[in-house]
Design an enzyme around this catalytic site. Structure first.
Site, mmCIF file in Angstrom:
data_model
loop_
_atom_site.group_PDB
_atom_site.id
_atom_site.type_symbol
_atom_site.label_atom_id
_atom_site.label_comp_id
_atom_site.label_asym_id
_atom_site.label_seq_id
_atom_site.Cartn_x
_atom_site.Cartn_y
_atom_site.Cartn_z
ATOM 1 N N HIS A 164 14.008 8.927 -11.458
ATOM 2 C CA HIS A 164 12.636 9.162 -11.625
ATOM 3 C C HIS A 164 11.750 9.207 -10.173
ATOM 4 C CE1 HIS A 164 8.576 7.879 -12.919
ATOM 5 N NE2 HIS A 164 9.220 8.178 -14.215
ATOM 6 N N GLU B 279 16.986 11.219 -16.388
ATOM 7 C CA GLU B 279 15.677 11.303 -15.759
ATOM 8 C C GLU B 279 15.683 12.701 -14.775
ATOM 9 O OE1 GLU B 279 12.842 9.765 -16.367
ATOM 10 O OE2 GLU B 279 11.773 10.770 -14.959
ATOM 11 N N ASP C 173 15.729 15.237 -19.092
ATOM 12 C CA ASP C 173 14.723 15.159 -19.861
ATOM 13 C C ASP C 173 13.453 16.126 -19.698
ATOM 14 O OD1 ASP C 173 13.853 13.632 -17.760
ATOM 15 O OD2 ASP C 173 13.208 11.995 -18.580
ATOM 16 N N HIS C 174 13.478 16.306 -18.388
ATOM 17 C CA HIS C 174 12.038 17.223 -17.809
ATOM 18 C C HIS C 174 12.334 17.607 -16.632
ATOM 19 C CE1 HIS C 174 10.478 13.637 -15.905
ATOM 20 N NE2 HIS C 174 10.477 12.819 -17.079
ATOM 21 N N THR D 264 9.114 12.016 -21.061
ATOM 22 C CA THR D 264 10.191 11.520 -21.220
ATOM 23 C C THR D 264 10.587 11.062 -22.635
ATOM 24 O OG1 THR D 264 10.551 10.663 -18.965
ATOM 25 C CG2 THR D 264 11.782 9.466 -20.684
#
Ligand code: GP9
Length: 398
Positions: A195, A38, A254-255, A80
């Site tokens: 996150h 994440e 993921d990003h 995600t």
């Protein structure tokens, strides 16, 4: 459109066929452990803050792995879930909305399905509500045998997402109790401790971020330092269980985790300007592939998350005819196409927002005419992907 797809893939696969087959089949029969982390951005790797490495465990793994350090984030409206989509299917995110919601009943070629043919069990592991991003439905299309969600984990330690998602440590520990490691398996881990809003770390002194203490940026660094420590313990557990030497391990972000609104401290920390080219270069995630017997190497070919599957397919020896990504280990010229039509290569950045081509090294504006044909060729992948999604075309082509 059908003819367009057929000739596109004929051409694509013909070209690939002309290239060398570095590492082909080298991981055949091994377990596959993919960890989608994440909000793990590229810049934290091998970075130090106040003399200490932010991600010492990942850095060590990077040295022992194939490490791709020019991987651009290609997610769009599905965030995600788009990264999962590209990692497992190698198609582009939907033009609008999230593919996980809009195209969950389509037919896809996926890692889980290909490995099932070889007798593997597959697991998707994510310690959050199973309905989020429509995973319950979409994971059927991805072909996972088992989806382990927050319904299955004991929520015994909270860290990520402001302190109300299961910690990565507990997530990894419990996951390894669930997976049947006596049979070949593919496990797809989707972590959460990184996150936003990272506020769990606001008053924790787990990592010295100096003057960035109690800032969004400082908390992000602490969150990724924790995620790194957890992955270090996980890797040790894999070694203790005898799985490390018998698995292909793939880890990627993921990003991004730091939006432009929070860029000030990041740019200051890295000593960068606010230029378009500097900013796009920060929109990268780490990608590493650890294969027993393969020495560490840095691959700087430009690519994106869509390229993950073709590399796994090549190394594990399964078919990927309809993947839109490319095998960066067997590609001479790298590029990444973003969902908004922007294109990045080692040489230039075509920014679709201002319709301008920038020199990747100097940031100077280049003459678009010189690059137009190539840019359009790369952008065509978006059209092909859209047809596949909107017409459920893989079902029909098969
Ligand atoms: C939730 C998690 C977060 O299950 O995957 O998704 P995001 O908010 O980062 O897109």
């Amino acid at each position: 459109e059908k003819n367009e797809l057929i000739s596109f893939f004929e051409e694509k696969n013909k070209k690939n066929g002309e290239l060398s087959d570095r590492f082909a089949g080298i991981a055949r029969g091994k377990n596959l452990i993919v960890i989608q982390m994440e909000a793990l951005q590229h810049f934290v790797i091998n970075s130090k803050m106040n003399g200490r490495e932010i991600t010492p465990n990942l850095n060590k793994l990077v040295r022992e792995s194939l490490y791709f350090d020019n991987i651009y984030v290609q997610v769009a409206g599905g965030n995600t879930s788009d990264a999962e989509f590209m990692g497992n299917i190698s198609l582009y995110p939907a033009k609008e909305g999230a593919a996980y919601f809009r195209f969950a009943t389509n037919e896809y070629n996926t890692i889980a399905k290909e490995l099932k043919k070889e007798g593997y069990n597959s697991y998707a592991l994510h310690a959050y509500g199973p309905a989020f991003w429509n995973r319950t439905e979409m994971y059927k299309a991805v072909g996972f045998d088992t989806f382990i969600s927050s319904n299955d984990y004991v929520m015994d330690e909270y860290i990520g997402w402001g302190g109300w998602a299961l910690s990565d440590d507990s997530f990894y520990r419990q996951s390894m109790d669930i997976i049947d490691v006596t049979k070949p398996f593919y496990s797809f881990f989707v972590t959460l401790s990184g996150h936003h809003p990272y506020s769990y770390f606001e008053d924790k002194q787990t990592f010295d971020v100096g003057k960035y203490d109690r800032t969004y940026f400082g908390n992000y660094i602490k969150a990724q330092n924790y995620a790194d420590a957890a992955i270090g313990r996980f890797i040790q557990k894999l070694k203790d269980m005898g799985l490390y030497e018998n698995s292909l391990i793939v880890i990627y972000g993921d990003h991004t985790g730091l939006p432009k609104t929070q860029a000030k401290e990041l740019l200051e920390f890295l000593g960068l300007s606010e230029s378009k080219v500097d900013w796009i270069k920060l929109q990268k995630v780490p990608l590493l592939i650890h294969c027993p017997g393969v020495e560490g190497e840095i691959i700087d070919t430009t690519g994106g998350q869509i390229d993950i599957l073709p590399m796994i397919a090549n190394m594990m020896g399964f078919e990927n005819y309809y993947a839109l990504g490319k095998d960066l280990l067997n590609t001479q010229k790298g590029y990444a196409v973003l969902r908004n039509g922007s294109v990045l290569t080692d040489e230039y950045y075509y920014c679709s927002e201002d319709d301008t081509v920038y020199d990747m090294k100097t940031g100077e504006v280049l003459d678009k005419k010189d690059y137009e044909e190539e840019i359009q060729k790369y952008q065509k992948e978006l059209r092909i992907s859209d047809i596949i999604l909107e017409k459920d075309a893989l079902r029909k082509l098969k």
